[in-house]
Scaffold this motif. Structure first.
Motif, PDB file in Angstrom:
ATOM      1  N   MET A   1       0.845  -1.187   0.000  1.00  0.00           N
ATOM      2  CA  MET A   1       0.000   0.000   0.000  1.00  0.00           C
ATOM      3  C   MET A   1       0.885   1.244   0.000  1.00  0.00           C
ATOM      4  N   ILE A  18      -1.987   2.546   4.881  1.00  0.00           N
ATOM      5  CA  ILE A  18      -3.329   2.090   5.228  1.00  0.00           C
ATOM      6  C   ILE A  18      -3.259   0.608   5.584  1.00  0.00           C
ATOM      7  N   VAL A  23      -8.733  -2.710   4.497  1.00  0.00           N
ATOM      8  CA  VAL A  23      -9.217  -2.426   3.140  1.00  0.00           C
ATOM      9  C   VAL A  23      -9.815  -3.681   2.520  1.00  0.00           C
ATOM     10  N   ARG A  27     -13.656  -4.206   1.400  1.00  0.00           N
ATOM     11  CA  ARG A  27     -14.035  -4.563   0.020  1.00  0.00           C
ATOM     12  C   ARG A  27     -14.936  -5.801  -0.006  1.00  0.00           C
ATOM     13  N   VAL A  59     -15.121   6.094   5.739  1.00  0.00           N
ATOM     14  CA  VAL A  59     -14.577   5.244   4.686  1.00  0.00           C
ATOM     15  C   VAL A  59     -15.661   5.136   3.620  1.00  0.00           C
ATOM     16  N   ALA A  61     -16.499   3.335   0.259  1.00  0.00           N
ATOM     17  CA  ALA A  61     -16.112   2.234  -0.624  1.00  0.00           C
ATOM     18  C   ALA A  61     -16.986   2.276  -1.878  1.00  0.00           C
ATOM     19  N   SER A  67     -10.550   5.665  -9.461  1.00  0.00           N
ATOM     20  CA  SER A  67     -10.297   6.929  -8.766  1.00  0.00           C
ATOM     21  C   SER A  67     -10.441   8.146  -9.678  1.00  0.00           C
ATOM     22  N   LEU A 121     -11.329   8.035   3.927  1.00  0.00           N
ATOM     23  CA  LEU A 121     -10.578   7.014   3.200  1.00  0.00           C
ATOM     24  C   LEU A 121     -11.457   6.561   2.046  1.00  0.00           C
ATOM     25  N   TRP A 122     -11.011   6.851   0.839  1.00  0.00           N
ATOM     26  CA  TRP A 122     -11.719   6.429  -0.370  1.00  0.00           C
ATOM     27  C   TRP A 122     -11.177   5.062  -0.782  1.00  0.00           C
ATOM     28  N   ILE A 123     -12.042   4.110  -1.001  1.00  0.00           N
ATOM     29  CA  ILE A 123     -11.627   2.804  -1.505  1.00  0.00           C
ATOM     30  C   ILE A 123     -12.219   2.654  -2.898  1.00  0.00           C
ATOM     31  N   CYS A 127      -7.394   1.892  -6.427  1.00  0.00           N
ATOM     32  CA  CYS A 127      -6.496   2.374  -5.381  1.00  0.00           C
ATOM     33  C   CYS A 127      -7.295   2.829  -4.163  1.00  0.00           C
ATOM     34  N   VAL A 128      -6.561   3.213  -3.127  1.00  0.00           N
ATOM     35  CA  VAL A 128      -7.174   3.859  -1.965  1.00  0.00           C
ATOM     36  C   VAL A 128      -6.544   5.246  -1.822  1.00  0.00           C
TER      37      VAL A 128
END
Length: 186
Positions: A1, A18, A23, A27, A59, A61, A67, A121-123, A127-128
């Motif tokens: 990561m 992260i 993660v 997911r 978060v 997801a 992205s 936190l974008w999942i 990517c994150v």
């Protein structure tokens, strides 16, 4: 990561990774949900290193979204009253330049006013991304006003009368209206 920067509330900048296990489990959970989903978790649970903070993180997801499809670097966090599928009103937080709507209760659980920022936190599929968005008393007041508007319409008995009208199709592309609160036990 990849490494991210986390600014502590006392101004120190830390580099961190992260938590890959977090993660992956997120997911898996969002895949079972079958739709974009938001979570609220302690920052210390999201990062791999030990971080001395009580801050929380939203978060978001977004399965199936890359992205580059979402303006996650846009810093505005704005309220909006939307209509649920049953026609009842709900207060949302719009992020990513209005592209993503999350339930405002997730924002309340994250308590962004405590630190003056919203940690997200974008999942994504590819990517994150960890980001901080400014959040102050004025923003909080706007959310309180939006919640009052939504509450003021809850008495309307015939929610389904407005179901044929798509009142918000012009801006929001992604809804992550379901959210889960993740607590750590110590």
């Amino acid at each position: 990561m990849q490494k991210f920067q986390f600014r502590t509330l006392d101004g120190e900048t830390l580099a961190f990774s992260i938590n890959a296990g977090f993660v992956e489990s997120t997911r898996q959970h969002v895949d079972a949900q079958g739709a974009p989903t938001a979570y609220v978790a302690p920052v210390s649970h999201v990062v791999r290193q030990a971080v001395d903070t009580t801050e929380r993180c939203v978060v978001i997801a977004l399965p199936g979204f890359a992205s580059e499809a979402v303006e996650h670097s846009a810093t505005s966090v704005t309220p909006q009253v939307r209509t649920r599928p049953d026609g009842s009103p709900v207060t949302c937080a719009l992020v990513a330049n209005g592209q993503v709507a999350i339930h405002a209760d997730a924002l309340n659980e994250a308590q962004p006013l405590r630190g003056g920022r919203l940690n997200v936190l974008w999942i994504f599929e590819d990517c994150v991304v960890f980001a901080h968005y400014p959040y102050d008393e004025e923003t909080d007041e706007w959310f309180s006003a939006a919640a009052m508007v939504a509450d003021g319409h809850r008495h309307e008995a015939d929610y389904r009368a407005h179901m044929g009208v798509d009142m918000d199709a012009e801006t929001v592309q992604i809804e992550a209206m379901t959210f889960w609160l993740i607590e750590t036990t110590r």
